[in-house]
Design a protein around this motif. Structure first.
Motif, PDB file in Angstrom:
ATOM      1  N   CYS A  80       0.839  -1.209   0.000  1.00 52.66           N
ATOM      2  CA  CYS A  80       0.000   0.000   0.000  1.00 52.66           C
ATOM      3  C   CYS A  80       0.871   1.255   0.000  1.00 52.66           C
ATOM      4  CB  CYS A  80      -0.936   0.023   1.204  1.00 52.66           C
ATOM      5  SG  CYS A  80      -2.307  -1.149   1.117  1.00 52.66           S
ATOM      6  N   LYS A  81       1.901   1.261   0.844  1.00 48.54           N
ATOM      7  CA  LYS A  81       2.784   2.425   0.934  1.00 48.54           C
ATOM      8  C   LYS A  81       3.491   2.682  -0.402  1.00 48.54           C
ATOM      9  CE  LYS A  81       4.499   1.030   5.096  1.00 48.54           C
ATOM     10  NZ  LYS A  81       5.347   1.009   6.277  1.00 48.54           N
ATOM     11  N   LYS A  82       3.929   1.609  -1.065  1.00 46.76           N
ATOM     12  CA  LYS A  82       4.594   1.751  -2.368  1.00 46.76           C
ATOM     13  C   LYS A  82       3.635   2.328  -3.407  1.00 46.76           C
ATOM     14  CE  LYS A  82       7.904  -1.973  -1.705  1.00 46.76           C
ATOM     15  NZ  LYS A  82       8.152  -3.396  -1.933  1.00 46.76           N
ATOM     16  N   ILE A  83       2.386   1.868  -3.379  1.00 43.49           N
ATOM     17  CA  ILE A  83       1.395   2.346  -4.342  1.00 43.49           C
ATOM     18  C   ILE A  83       1.095   3.827  -4.110  1.00 43.49           C
ATOM     19  CG2 ILE A  83      -1.048   2.141  -5.010  1.00 43.49           C
ATOM     20  CD1 ILE A  83      -0.649  -0.960  -4.553  1.00 43.49           C
ATOM     21  N   ILE A  84       0.949   4.228  -2.849  1.00 39.30           N
ATOM     22  CA  ILE A  84       0.710   5.647  -2.530  1.00 39.30           C
ATOM     23  C   ILE A  84       1.855   6.504  -3.053  1.00 39.30           C
ATOM     24  CG2 ILE A  84       0.602   7.316  -0.626  1.00 39.30           C
ATOM     25  CD1 ILE A  84      -1.009   5.096   0.916  1.00 39.30           C
ATOM     26  N   GLN A  85       3.077   6.007  -2.881  1.00 36.75           N
ATOM     27  CA  GLN A  85       4.253   6.740  -3.348  1.00 36.75           C
ATOM     28  C   GLN A  85       4.325   6.742  -4.882  1.00 36.75           C
ATOM     29  OE1 GLN A  85       7.910   5.212  -1.721  1.00 36.75           O
ATOM     30  NE2 GLN A  85       8.969   7.139  -2.053  1.00 36.75           N
ATOM     31  N   LEU A  86       4.103   5.590  -5.485  1.00 42.50           N
ATOM     32  CA  LEU A  86       4.163   5.481  -6.950  1.00 42.50           C
ATOM     33  C   LEU A  86       3.159   6.406  -7.634  1.00 42.50           C
ATOM     34  CD1 LEU A  86       5.173   3.800  -9.520  1.00 42.50           C
ATOM     35  CD2 LEU A  86       3.103   2.469  -9.171  1.00 42.50           C
ATOM     36  N   LEU A  87       1.953   6.458  -7.085  1.00 47.92           N
ATOM     37  CA  LEU A  87       0.902   7.281  -7.670  1.00 47.92           C
ATOM     38  C   LEU A  87       0.951   8.727  -7.167  1.00 47.92           C
ATOM     39  CD1 LEU A  87      -2.107   4.774  -7.513  1.00 47.92           C
ATOM     40  CD2 LEU A  87      -0.509   5.161  -9.391  1.00 47.92           C
ATOM     41  N   ASP A  88       1.864   8.999  -6.243  1.00 48.81           N
ATOM     42  CA  ASP A  88       2.061  10.333  -5.693  1.00 48.81           C
ATOM     43  C   ASP A  88       0.758  10.916  -5.144  1.00 48.81           C
ATOM     44  OD1 ASP A  88       3.600  12.510  -5.008  1.00 48.81           O
ATOM     45  OD2 ASP A  88       3.399  13.475  -6.967  1.00 48.81           O
ATOM     46  N   LEU A  89       0.030  10.093  -4.384  1.00 48.03           N
ATOM     47  CA  LEU A  89      -1.299  10.480  -3.921  1.00 48.03           C
ATOM     48  C   LEU A  89      -1.282  11.596  -2.879  1.00 48.03           C
ATOM     49  CD1 LEU A  89      -3.092   7.003  -3.728  1.00 48.03           C
ATOM     50  CD2 LEU A  89      -2.921   8.599  -5.650  1.00 48.03           C
ATOM     51  N   LYS A  90      -0.227  11.661  -2.083  1.00 49.04           N
ATOM     52  CA  LYS A  90      -0.168  12.712  -1.061  1.00 49.04           C
ATOM     53  C   LYS A  90      -0.110  14.096  -1.700  1.00 49.04           C
ATOM     54  CE  LYS A  90       1.709   9.924   2.660  1.00 49.04           C
ATOM     55  NZ  LYS A  90       2.845   9.617   3.504  1.00 49.04           N
ATOM     56  N   SER A  91       0.722  14.266  -2.716  1.00 53.00           N
ATOM     57  CA  SER A  91       0.837  15.584  -3.348  1.00 53.00           C
ATOM     58  C   SER A  91      -0.378  15.905  -4.222  1.00 53.00           C
ATOM     59  CB  SER A  91       2.126  15.680  -4.171  1.00 53.00           C
ATOM     60  OG  SER A  91       1.982  14.973  -5.380  1.00 53.00           O
ATOM     61  N   LYS A  92      -1.162  14.885  -4.540  1.00 53.30           N
ATOM     62  CA  LYS A  92      -2.379  15.100  -5.343  1.00 53.30           C
ATOM     63  C   LYS A  92      -3.606  15.279  -4.447  1.00 53.30           C
ATOM     64  CE  LYS A  92      -0.751  12.926  -9.529  1.00 53.30           C
ATOM     65  NZ  LYS A  92       0.121  11.800  -9.681  1.00 53.30           N
ATOM     66  N   ASN A  93      -3.345  15.515  -3.165  1.00 53.26           N
ATOM     67  CA  ASN A  93      -4.403  15.808  -2.188  1.00 53.26           C
ATOM     68  C   ASN A  93      -5.454  14.718  -2.048  1.00 53.26           C
ATOM     69  OD1 ASN A  93      -3.281  18.306  -1.441  1.00 53.26           O
ATOM     70  ND2 ASN A  93      -4.163  19.232  -3.287  1.00 53.26           N
ATOM     71  N   PHE A  94      -5.021  13.484  -2.092  1.00 54.25           N
ATOM     72  CA  PHE A  94      -5.921  12.365  -1.824  1.00 54.25           C
ATOM     73  C   PHE A  94      -6.136  12.268  -0.317  1.00 54.25           C
ATOM     74  CE2 PHE A  94      -5.466  11.150  -6.112  1.00 54.25           C
ATOM     75  CZ  PHE A  94      -6.364  10.131  -6.381  1.00 54.25           C
ATOM     76  N   GLU A  95      -7.344  11.933   0.077  1.00 54.22           N
ATOM     77  CA  GLU A  95      -7.615  11.633   1.482  1.00 54.22           C
ATOM     78  C   GLU A  95      -7.138  10.210   1.726  1.00 54.22           C
ATOM     79  OE1 GLU A  95     -11.324  10.807   4.515  1.00 54.22           O
ATOM     80  OE2 GLU A  95     -11.727  11.900   2.670  1.00 54.22           O
ATOM     81  N   LEU A  96      -6.265  10.036   2.699  1.00 51.82           N
ATOM     82  CA  LEU A  96      -5.740   8.717   3.027  1.00 51.82           C
ATOM     83  C   LEU A  96      -6.446   8.200   4.276  1.00 51.82           C
ATOM     84  CD1 LEU A  96      -3.504  10.010   1.191  1.00 51.82           C
ATOM     85  CD2 LEU A  96      -1.899   8.611   2.438  1.00 51.82           C
ATOM     86  N   GLN A  97      -7.164   7.106   4.129  1.00 56.20           N
ATOM     87  CA  GLN A  97      -7.856   6.515   5.281  1.00 56.20           C
ATOM     88  C   GLN A  97      -7.233   5.170   5.611  1.00 56.20           C
ATOM     89  OE1 GLN A  97     -12.137   6.677   5.388  1.00 56.20           O
ATOM     90  NE2 GLN A  97     -12.276   4.874   6.684  1.00 56.20           N
ATOM     91  N   ASP A  98      -6.497   5.151   6.721  1.00 59.73           N
ATOM     92  CA  ASP A  98      -5.901   3.916   7.212  1.00 59.73           C
ATOM     93  C   ASP A  98      -7.024   3.117   7.876  1.00 59.73           C
ATOM     94  OD1 ASP A  98      -4.584   1.875   8.513  1.00 59.73           O
ATOM     95  OD2 ASP A  98      -3.079   3.169   9.441  1.00 59.73           O
TER      96      ASP A  98
END
Length: 119
Positions: free
Chosen positions: A14-32
């Motif tokens: 999951c962490k690799k996918i978030i990084q690969l897709l650059d979801l944090k900088s694209k303002n995705f809401e991350l729900q653990d």
């Protein structure tokens, strides 16, 4: 536009996918989902997008084997119940981008998500 990912912070994939897709900088809401389990309302919305709880249900969860669920033919309601009561039954990650939904970590799924999100 809805931009959200349901994931597990302890999952390296999951962490690799978030990084690969650059979801944090694209303002995705991350729900653990371990910290905040998916709600019935959220799960119902996902089901509407994908058509079934089965598509969201993880058959590789450790508890799936422990409870011998592979020998049971689960109904949609039973799958919904398991997902709501134990986060490990939600196939992950689940990425929402507008009206697009991407479920799981298969290479083709992640590639499709990558192409859709960047456009």
């Amino acid at each position: 536009m809805l931009k959200k990912i349901y994931y597990l912070s302890t999952c390296d994939t999951c962490k690799k996918i978030i990084q690969l897709l650059d979801l944090k900088s694209k303002n995705f809401e991350l729900q653990d989902i371990k910290q905040r389990n998916i709600s019935e309302e959220e799960l119902t919305e996902l089901k509407k997008l994908v058509g079934s709880y089965e598509a969201l249900f993880s058959k590789i969860a450790r508890k799936y084997k422990e409870l011998n669920l592979k020998d049971a033919s689960l109904t949609e309601e039973q799958m919904k119940h398991y997902i709501l009561n134990d986060y490990t039954f939600l196939k992950r990650p689940v990425i929402l981008f507008g009206n697009h939904i991407f479920i799981g970590n298969a290479k083709a799924t992640i590639e499709n998500a990558k192409n859709t999100i960047k456009n």
